[in-house]
Design a protein around this motif. Structure first.
Motif, short mmCIF file in Angstrom:
data_model
loop_
_atom_site.label_atom_id
_atom_site.label_comp_id
_atom_site.label_asym_id
_atom_site.label_seq_id
_atom_site.Cartn_x
_atom_site.Cartn_y
_atom_site.Cartn_z
N GLN A 139 1.34 4.00 -2.94
CA GLN A 139 1.14 5.42 -2.65
C GLN A 139 2.29 6.24 -3.22
O GLN A 139 2.09 7.27 -3.88
CB GLN A 139 1.02 5.63 -1.15
CG GLN A 139 0.77 7.07 -0.71
CD GLN A 139 0.83 7.21 0.79
OE1 GLN A 139 1.69 6.62 1.46
NE2 GLN A 139 -0.10 7.98 1.35
N ILE B 48 -4.32 3.64 1.92
CA ILE B 48 -5.12 3.14 0.81
C ILE B 48 -5.97 4.26 0.22
O ILE B 48 -5.99 4.47 -1.00
CB ILE B 48 -6.05 1.99 1.28
CG1 ILE B 48 -5.23 0.76 1.64
CG2 ILE B 48 -7.07 1.64 0.19
CD1 ILE B 48 -6.03 -0.33 2.33
N PHE C 217 -11.71 -0.40 -1.34
CA PHE C 217 -10.92 0.19 -2.42
C PHE C 217 -11.81 1.01 -3.37
O PHE C 217 -11.57 1.09 -4.56
CB PHE C 217 -10.16 -0.88 -3.21
CG PHE C 217 -8.77 -1.16 -2.68
CD1 PHE C 217 -7.67 -1.04 -3.49
CD2 PHE C 217 -8.57 -1.55 -1.37
CE1 PHE C 217 -6.39 -1.29 -3.01
CE2 PHE C 217 -7.31 -1.80 -0.87
CZ PHE C 217 -6.20 -1.68 -1.69
N PHE D 262 0.83 -1.20 0.00
CA PHE D 262 0.00 0.00 0.00
C PHE D 262 0.87 1.26 0.00
O PHE D 262 0.63 2.20 -0.75
CB PHE D 262 -0.92 0.03 1.23
CG PHE D 262 -1.90 -1.10 1.30
CD1 PHE D 262 -2.30 -1.80 0.17
CD2 PHE D 262 -2.45 -1.47 2.53
CE1 PHE D 262 -3.21 -2.84 0.23
CE2 PHE D 262 -3.36 -2.51 2.62
CZ PHE D 262 -3.74 -3.20 1.47
N ALA E 17 -10.15 -6.34 -3.72
CA ALA E 17 -9.39 -5.09 -3.79
C ALA E 17 -8.59 -5.01 -5.09
O ALA E 17 -8.36 -3.93 -5.63
CB ALA E 17 -8.46 -4.97 -2.59
#
Length: 257
Positions: free
Chosen positions: A41, A90, A147, A37, A115
């Motif tokens: 990002q 997330i 998500f 995650f 997800a």
């Protein structure tokens, strides 16, 4: 240029204006970890800010896109403080991905589940193999769609199909996904790379500023009513008319006529 996340769970390759982010845990069908995650990002933020990146591609290694969240994620999210941190990360990268002004293409082979499927659906265009398996199994394991799936599904396929997918966890093929409007296109597995290259070539020929503004408008105006949409268009169009991209295209068109 290529760099990887820790233990190479995420591969990021930038070449000729295209940034490809590859989920790289093929032994577990690219199941997402908490570490990934944070890597997503960072990678998505960098692609958005990099002036040399014109197109972003999301895909998975080993013939599958993503089987969803790893079981270790579900364990960690049982602790409130850890859950808050992970879900904030997330939400950040999903928002950045959804609002990315540049073209985003997801390439779905094998499975795209939970997800993993919703991650792909935040792309502008999803190209899937006809035999790919797409599923939203959250309710079946006692969870709710995440998500951004609760936002995406009814907007993409309407309420009836959203309920079939999210409430029943119905599995569908890539071919069916195209037929119901969930994705851009389904092609035979052997033609995936050819289709991706053709789409990349197509979107790179489009004026980038007009693409970004139009994409933003589709997101902003869809459920705000006609009056809002007209006001938004009125605000945006003059600056696009004055933009060098538009002026250059008009001059080129005049020369051809």
């Amino acid at each position: 240029m290529e760099h990887t996340g820790q233990a190479e769970s995420l591969l990021v390759k930038k070449e000729a204006g295209v940034c490809t982010i590859t989920l790289n845990r093929p032994h577990v069908l690219n199941a997402l970890t908490v570490e990934m995650f944070s890597l997503l990002q960072q990678a998505i933020a960098e692609a958005a800010d990099d002036s040399e990146v014109e197109v972003l591609i999301l895909r998975g290694a080993g013939g599958h896109f993503c089987s969803g969240a790893d079981l270790t994620v579900l364990t960690s999210l049982s602790e409130k403080s850890e859950a808050d941190d992970a879900l904030s990360v997330i939400n950040d990268f999903i928002t950045r991905l959804n609002q990315m002004p540049k073209p985003v293409i997801a390439v779905v082979e094998g499975v795209a589940v939970g997800a993993g499927l919703n991650l792909a659906l935040h792309a502008d265009f999803v190209i899937a193999a006809t035999d790919a398996v797409l599923q939203e199994p959250f309710v079946q394991i006692g969870l709710t769609t995440d998500f951004g799936g609760t936002y995406l599904l009814p907007r993409l396929v309407g309420t009836a199909w959203a309920k079939r997918l999210a409430l029943l966890g119905e599995k569908i093929s890539g071919q069916t996904a195209e037929q119901i409007g969930l994705i851009y296109r389904a092609v035979e597995p052997a033609r995936i790379e050819q289709e991706v290259e053709a789409l990349v070539s197509m979107v790179r020929r489009l004026p980038s500023q007009a693409y970004a503004v139009t994409k933003e408008g589709l997101g902003r105006c869809q459920f705000n009513g006609l009056e809002y949409a007209l006001a938004w268009e009125k605000q945006q169009q003059p600056s696009l008319i004055a933009h060098p991209e538009f002026q250059s295209l008009v001059r080129a068109k005049r020369k051809r006529t």
